[in-house]
Design a protein around this motif. Sequence first.
Motif, PDB file in Angstrom:
ATOM      1  N   TRP A 201      -0.686  -2.298 -19.404  1.00  0.00           N
ATOM      2  CA  TRP A 201       0.769  -2.082 -19.356  1.00  0.00           C
ATOM      3  C   TRP A 201       1.182  -1.363 -20.626  1.00  0.00           C
ATOM      4  O   TRP A 201       0.719  -1.684 -21.730  1.00  0.00           O
ATOM      5  N   THR A 202       2.068  -0.369 -20.482  1.00  0.00           N
ATOM      6  CA  THR A 202       2.604   0.336 -21.636  1.00  0.00           C
ATOM      7  C   THR A 202       4.125   0.382 -21.531  1.00  0.00           C
ATOM      8  O   THR A 202       4.687   0.373 -20.427  1.00  0.00           O
ATOM      9  N   PRO A 203       4.834   0.451 -22.660  1.00  0.00           N
ATOM     10  CA  PRO A 203       6.299   0.461 -22.631  1.00  0.00           C
ATOM     11  C   PRO A 203       6.859   1.802 -22.170  1.00  0.00           C
ATOM     12  O   PRO A 203       6.127   2.773 -21.976  1.00  0.00           O
ATOM     13  N   VAL A 204       8.170   1.832 -22.013  1.00  0.00           N
ATOM     14  CA  VAL A 204       8.863   3.052 -21.590  1.00  0.00           C
ATOM     15  C   VAL A 204       8.552   4.192 -22.554  1.00  0.00           C
ATOM     16  O   VAL A 204       8.454   3.986 -23.775  1.00  0.00           O
ATOM     17  N   ASN A 205       8.387   5.406 -22.002  1.00  0.00           N
ATOM     18  CA  ASN A 205       8.139   6.623 -22.775  1.00  0.00           C
ATOM     19  C   ASN A 205       6.778   6.634 -23.469  1.00  0.00           C
ATOM     20  O   ASN A 205       6.559   7.416 -24.402  1.00  0.00           O
TER      21      ASN A 205
ATOM     22  N   LEU B  16     -13.116   6.356 -17.843  1.00  0.00           N
ATOM     23  CA  LEU B  16     -12.407   5.719 -16.739  1.00  0.00           C
ATOM     24  C   LEU B  16     -11.000   6.263 -16.550  1.00  0.00           C
ATOM     25  O   LEU B  16     -10.295   5.830 -15.635  1.00  0.00           O
ATOM     26  N   THR B  17     -10.590   7.205 -17.386  1.00  0.00           N
ATOM     27  CA  THR B  17      -9.203   7.659 -17.400  1.00  0.00           C
ATOM     28  C   THR B  17      -8.729   8.106 -16.018  1.00  0.00           C
ATOM     29  O   THR B  17      -7.646   7.732 -15.565  1.00  0.00           O
ATOM     30  N   GLY B  18      -9.552   8.891 -15.344  1.00  0.00           N
ATOM     31  CA  GLY B  18      -9.163   9.430 -14.046  1.00  0.00           C
ATOM     32  C   GLY B  18      -9.282   8.444 -12.901  1.00  0.00           C
ATOM     33  O   GLY B  18      -8.919   8.762 -11.760  1.00  0.00           O
ATOM     34  N   LYS B  19      -9.764   7.239 -13.170  1.00  0.00           N
ATOM     35  CA  LYS B  19      -9.939   6.242 -12.110  1.00  0.00           C
ATOM     36  C   LYS B  19      -8.754   5.275 -12.026  1.00  0.00           C
ATOM     37  O   LYS B  19      -8.818   4.271 -11.323  1.00  0.00           O
ATOM     38  N   ARG B  20      -7.681   5.585 -12.698  1.00  0.00           N
ATOM     39  CA  ARG B  20      -6.503   4.716 -12.724  1.00  0.00           C
ATOM     40  C   ARG B  20      -5.855   4.613 -11.350  1.00  0.00           C
ATOM     41  O   ARG B  20      -5.719   5.609 -10.623  1.00  0.00           O
ATOM     42  N   THR B  21      -5.472   3.381 -10.982  1.00  0.00           N
ATOM     43  CA  THR B  21      -4.627   3.169  -9.812  1.00  0.00           C
ATOM     44  C   THR B  21      -3.347   2.478 -10.287  1.00  0.00           C
ATOM     45  O   THR B  21      -3.418   1.512 -11.070  1.00  0.00           O
ATOM     46  N   PRO B  22      -2.191   2.956  -9.874  1.00  0.00           N
ATOM     47  CA  PRO B  22      -0.926   2.371 -10.359  1.00  0.00           C
ATOM     48  C   PRO B  22      -0.782   0.908  -9.950  1.00  0.00           C
ATOM     49  O   PRO B  22      -1.248   0.489  -8.894  1.00  0.00           O
ATOM     50  N   ASP B  23      -0.139   0.138 -10.813  1.00  0.00           N
ATOM     51  CA  ASP B  23       0.146  -1.271 -10.534  1.00  0.00           C
ATOM     52  C   ASP B  23       1.522  -1.582 -11.122  1.00  0.00           C
ATOM     53  O   ASP B  23       1.643  -2.147 -12.195  1.00  0.00           O
ATOM     54  N   GLY B  24       2.552  -1.160 -10.398  1.00  0.00           N
ATOM     55  CA  GLY B  24       3.907  -1.306 -10.934  1.00  0.00           C
ATOM     56  C   GLY B  24       4.317  -0.073 -11.708  1.00  0.00           C
ATOM     57  O   GLY B  24       3.535   0.857 -11.902  1.00  0.00           O
ATOM     58  N   PRO B  25       5.561  -0.037 -12.190  1.00  0.00           N
ATOM     59  CA  PRO B  25       6.101   1.178 -12.801  1.00  0.00           C
ATOM     60  C   PRO B  25       5.442   1.575 -14.113  1.00  0.00           C
ATOM     61  O   PRO B  25       5.388   2.752 -14.441  1.00  0.00           O
ATOM     62  N   ARG B  26       4.922   0.634 -14.891  1.00  0.00           N
ATOM     63  CA  ARG B  26       4.387   0.991 -16.204  1.00  0.00           C
ATOM     64  C   ARG B  26       2.989   0.428 -16.444  1.00  0.00           C
ATOM     65  O   ARG B  26       2.567   0.272 -17.593  1.00  0.00           O
ATOM     66  N   ALA B  27       2.284   0.115 -15.384  1.00  0.00           N
ATOM     67  CA  ALA B  27       0.939  -0.443 -15.528  1.00  0.00           C
ATOM     68  C   ALA B  27      -0.034   0.263 -14.593  1.00  0.00           C
ATOM     69  O   ALA B  27       0.359   0.840 -13.574  1.00  0.00           O
ATOM     70  N   GLY B  28      -1.280   0.218 -14.950  1.00  0.00           N
ATOM     71  CA  GLY B  28      -2.331   0.788 -14.116  1.00  0.00           C
ATOM     72  C   GLY B  28      -3.597  -0.021 -14.259  1.00  0.00           C
ATOM     73  O   GLY B  28      -3.790  -0.753 -15.240  1.00  0.00           O
ATOM     74  N   ARG B  29      -4.456   0.091 -13.255  1.00  0.00           N
ATOM     75  CA  ARG B  29      -5.722  -0.639 -13.267  1.00  0.00           C
ATOM     76  C   ARG B  29      -6.886   0.346 -13.335  1.00  0.00           C
ATOM     77  O   ARG B  29      -6.854   1.413 -12.715  1.00  0.00           O
ATOM     78  N   TYR B  30      -7.941  -0.080 -14.039  1.00  0.00           N
ATOM     79  CA  TYR B  30      -9.141   0.727 -14.208  1.00  0.00           C
ATOM     80  C   TYR B  30     -10.345  -0.121 -13.795  1.00  0.00           C
ATOM     81  O   TYR B  30     -10.503  -1.246 -14.281  1.00  0.00           O
ATOM     82  N   PRO B  31     -11.192   0.376 -12.895  1.00  0.00           N
ATOM     83  CA  PRO B  31     -12.284  -0.451 -12.364  1.00  0.00           C
ATOM     84  C   PRO B  31     -13.394  -0.658 -13.392  1.00  0.00           C
ATOM     85  O   PRO B  31     -13.842   0.290 -14.053  1.00  0.00           O
TER      86      PRO B  31
END
Length: 421
Positions: free
Chosen positions: A230-234, A250-265
Amino acid sequence: MAYTAEAFQNEFLALGATEVNAIVTVTSSGAADGRRTAGATEIIIVDCSGSMQAEGRMVAARQAAKAAVGCIDDGVRFAIVAGVSTAQQLFPAPGQLAVASPRTRADAVRAIDRLQANGGTAMGAWLKLAHQLFAQRPGDIQHAILLTDGENGEYKGYLDSVLREIGGSFTCDCRGVGTNWQVAELRKIATAMLGTADIVAHPRDLTAAFTQMMTTAMGKTSADVQLKIWTPVNSTIRLVKQVEPQMVDLTGKRTPDGPRAGRYPLGAWGAESRDYQICVDVPAGAAGDEMLAARVSVVEGEEALAQCLVRAVWTEDAALSARIDRQVAHYTGQAELADVIQAGIEARKAGDDHTATLKFGRAAQLAHASGNTATEQLLATVVEIEDAATGTVRLRRRVEAADEMALDTRSTKTVRVGRAR
């Protein structure tokens, strides 16, 4: 299973600075009783192209596949695929998975005896069949071994399209036997499938390689662990990379998880520890400002298993902001080590001895400084290291193809700070 996550960083930034770097160490104790939290499925893919007949590779591959089957735990689903110009399921019946037991392992061994070298190389088709078989067991710990001795023969772009379609859906460890396969090709598969790639120079070593891979796979007790950031706004995540035990972006393997978070396998886990580099761009702050740059969680499904925080603090004290965290500096050097080795190999192949010498010299210097003795020893097969500390080397006149390929495939393997292997 108990997990921990710990962040290493210098949180102090100079005024105007916006880049925050951290190394996150994730450690798992494994299951207390060794039992898996999910089922497991194994698929062994053996290249049966015509070239496998040479140098006893087919005989050795049969023995290796039998040894791997012997390592499969009771109750694990498994299949054997013969890789030719198409993918042919050798065992059990096409479209089915066997349940490991003394009887089915014995049946599989008899089937493996039927493997013959006669056909082409179609790695995309092999991987697609594995994906179809794995699809029968969603939620399982899914692992494949892929063995080849040559270059993929499918039409240009097909393998890439398969990897885009199925990338990360299961773990695939790739091994090339002999020296007629392409390092970049197997590395591409292993990277997409969160696995490993390595050379087995001599067919006689295949059984040990297969046994090691299957034994490691049987030690996995959790199926699908992810890093949730999770990262803050901006703020923007610039990089997420596994940096130990080997470099995997793993940067390109991100899948969104909510507006400001992402998951990496992160793939399947047992009792082990891995390190990840995280780089986040944040808005610049004033002197004394503090912010949470990232919240890093280890998750499986919706369960948070461990968490750590990455911070940013702006300061006018140059002595504070100029410090580079030891962990961050170490893995920055390990990433450069992999890059300069691969650049040196390319320069040598192109006949640019001057550039090759410079790159290999820098590699020797980095390997020596970081305690990466395994890589230093591999470098010594390609260059004569006169002074590792200063990077003084001379190209060897004659280099065995297997030695150069071993250096290339293992260039992404890393060591932790102060720990050689």
